[in-house]
Structures are given as structure tokens and as C-alpha cells.
Scaffold this active site. Sequence first.
Site, PDB file in Angstrom:
ATOM      1  CG  ASN A   9      -7.011   8.709  -4.428  1.00 22.80           C
ATOM      2  OD1 ASN A   9      -7.322   8.457  -5.593  1.00 22.80           O
ATOM      3  ND2 ASN A   9      -5.816   8.446  -3.944  1.00 22.80           N
ATOM      4  CD1 TRP A  10     -13.607   6.910  -4.999  1.00 21.48           C
ATOM      5  CD2 TRP A  10     -14.316   6.554  -7.093  1.00 21.48           C
ATOM      6  NE1 TRP A  10     -14.920   7.313  -5.063  1.00 21.48           N
ATOM      7  CE2 TRP A  10     -15.381   7.106  -6.339  1.00 21.48           C
ATOM      8  CE3 TRP A  10     -14.528   6.253  -8.434  1.00 21.48           C
ATOM      9  CZ2 TRP A  10     -16.635   7.347  -6.899  1.00 21.48           C
ATOM     10  CZ3 TRP A  10     -15.769   6.504  -8.991  1.00 21.48           C
ATOM     11  CH2 TRP A  10     -16.819   7.039  -8.229  1.00 21.48           C
ATOM     12  CE  LYS A  11      -5.542   5.228  -1.862  1.00 19.69           C
ATOM     13  NZ  LYS A  11      -4.726   4.659  -0.768  1.00 19.69           N
ATOM     14  CG  HIS A  92      -1.416   9.133  -3.595  1.00 26.40           C
ATOM     15  ND1 HIS A  92      -1.035   7.891  -3.129  1.00 26.40           N
ATOM     16  CD2 HIS A  92      -2.541   9.466  -2.903  1.00 26.40           C
ATOM     17  CE1 HIS A  92      -1.888   7.492  -2.206  1.00 26.40           C
ATOM     18  NE2 HIS A  92      -2.815   8.432  -2.048  1.00 26.40           N
ATOM     19  CD  GLU A  94      -1.794   4.095  -2.811  1.00 28.81           C
ATOM     20  OE1 GLU A  94      -2.307   3.701  -1.755  1.00 28.81           O
ATOM     21  OE2 GLU A  94      -2.459   4.424  -3.816  1.00 28.81           O
ATOM     22  CD  GLU A 162      -0.288  10.743   0.266  1.00 30.72           C
ATOM     23  OE1 GLU A 162      -1.361  10.141   0.210  1.00 30.72           O
ATOM     24  OE2 GLU A 162       0.586  10.654  -0.610  1.00 30.72           O
ATOM     25  N   GLY A 168      -3.972   3.152   4.328  1.00 32.95           N
ATOM     26  CA  GLY A 168      -4.444   1.798   4.095  1.00 32.95           C
ATOM     27  C   GLY A 168      -4.018   0.800   5.156  1.00 32.95           C
ATOM     28  CB  SER A 207      -6.470   5.350   8.220  1.00 29.31           C
ATOM     29  OG  SER A 207      -5.666   4.350   7.629  1.00 29.31           O
ATOM     30  N   GLY A 228      -9.341   7.797   1.279  1.00 28.77           N
ATOM     31  CA  GLY A 228      -9.140   6.653   0.410  1.00 28.77           C
ATOM     32  C   GLY A 228     -10.315   5.710   0.448  1.00 28.77           C
ATOM     33  N   GLY A 229     -10.169   4.590   1.164  1.00 29.58           N
ATOM     34  CA  GLY A 229     -11.179   3.538   1.181  1.00 29.58           C
ATOM     35  C   GLY A 229     -12.574   4.001   1.553  1.00 29.58           C
TER      36      GLY A 229
END
Length: 247
Positions: A9-11, A92, A94, A162, A168, A207, A228-229
Amino acid sequence: MRKKYICGNWKMNKTIDDSKVFADEINNKELNDVDILIAAPFTNLKCLKKHIDGNIKIAAQNVSQFSDGAYTGEISTGMLKAIGVFDVIIGHSERREIFGEKDDMINAKVKRALDDDMNVILCVGETGKIRDEQKHFDYVSDQLKKALRGVCPSDKLTIAYEPIWAIGTGKTCEASDAEKMCANIRKTIKDNFGDIAQDLRILYGGSVKPNNANKILGMDNIDGVLVGGASLEVDDFVRIINYKEQS
């Protein structure tokens, strides 16, 4: 046997040019036999569909609960399908925490997407406060039931757990604790929807890194990861895809 599912997931990261570079790089990598998905910003979806290996699914990070109309800024399932995108993340943390999406809206989005023959990754998870109060199992089960009200789950549905406190932050839910929650999710599905629970894939997101993917993916009820990251860099993402090779 549920095939492992590695989802990035590149956000709100990467331009169209960045996406093309990423596609060119990952196309030249040797990848394990797992299902792979990248959820990218709306602006990058068409580029990725054109340039990335066809075995890698491309997903939207959100979708409207409406099919069309006066909904400024929204993107419909029909718009996604028109560019060859048939997968979407819904709910999600966020979207819930920052943009205020509630269970009834998420339920409407899930219904719309599934009714329109999209594949859905539905996200659920608890805050640190709820976990500290030892209410996390009931909370996530309730969240799941509300999101799936009036839905008949099928192989088009994937659940992603999640823990909000681990997204994050650099904190990772212990693999054994993630396994307990994913087992709880599977039991909730079984209790409410029957035997589909055995085939439904459940992901862990929070993470996820190359150095912990192997342990997380070794759990019985964890069928994949939502990254994510670490999905932004080709080498890191490939190491997670090839998790069996990591010590």
C-alpha cells in the site's frame, strides 16, 4: 491451501514517473510463487496497469459507495474497472481515523464494490487504548460484523488486520498476538457466515519489514501481509515477497 498474498500500500506516495521506474525494476526481479498486489494513488493506476508485470494485481486505496452523481472528488467502481482495476482497499485505518469513515459508510462501500464484481481488501483493527483495555477481540469482531452487514462473503473478499498502534510507528504486533487476532477474525467469519472462513484469506498489516515477514507469514491464520512503507522500495518489497529466503 490458502495461497500467500503480499500486498503493498503506497498510500499518498509516488508520481506517475516514479511508478514507471518501480514497474521496470520489479519486472526484472525473480519473485516467489505468491499472489502480489500494489495499491497505488488513483493517478498512478493506469500507468502501473500498462507497465507492471500482469501477474501483479493493481488496486485502488479507496472507492466511493456511489455509482455516479454529484460527489465531487469521488471515484466509482465503474471508473476503476474502465482502466482495468478490479481490486480495492476499503476501511483502512487512515480512512477511518483521519477522514472519519464510519462503519455504515464502510459497509456501503463493501457492498458497492462486491456487487460491482470488485475484489475487496477490508481493513479492521484496534487502537492502543482498546488493546490496553483488553477489548480488542470483541472490538474487531464487532467492526467486522458491521462492515459485512448484508454481505455474503466470497473469494472476492480478503480481510486485513491492522492494529492501528503499529502502523507507521515502528512498533510491530508480536507474530503470536497477530495470529491470535487473525484466528479470532476467522472464528467470527465462521460463526456468522459458515465454512467460507476456511478459504478466506486474512492479512496482517502494521510495520511489516523484510526482517519480520518470515515469522509473521509462518503463522497458521495469517495468509499474507499488507505492507506500507516497505512496499515503496523495490528491494524491500521483493525481500518480503521472497520471505522464505530470509533468515
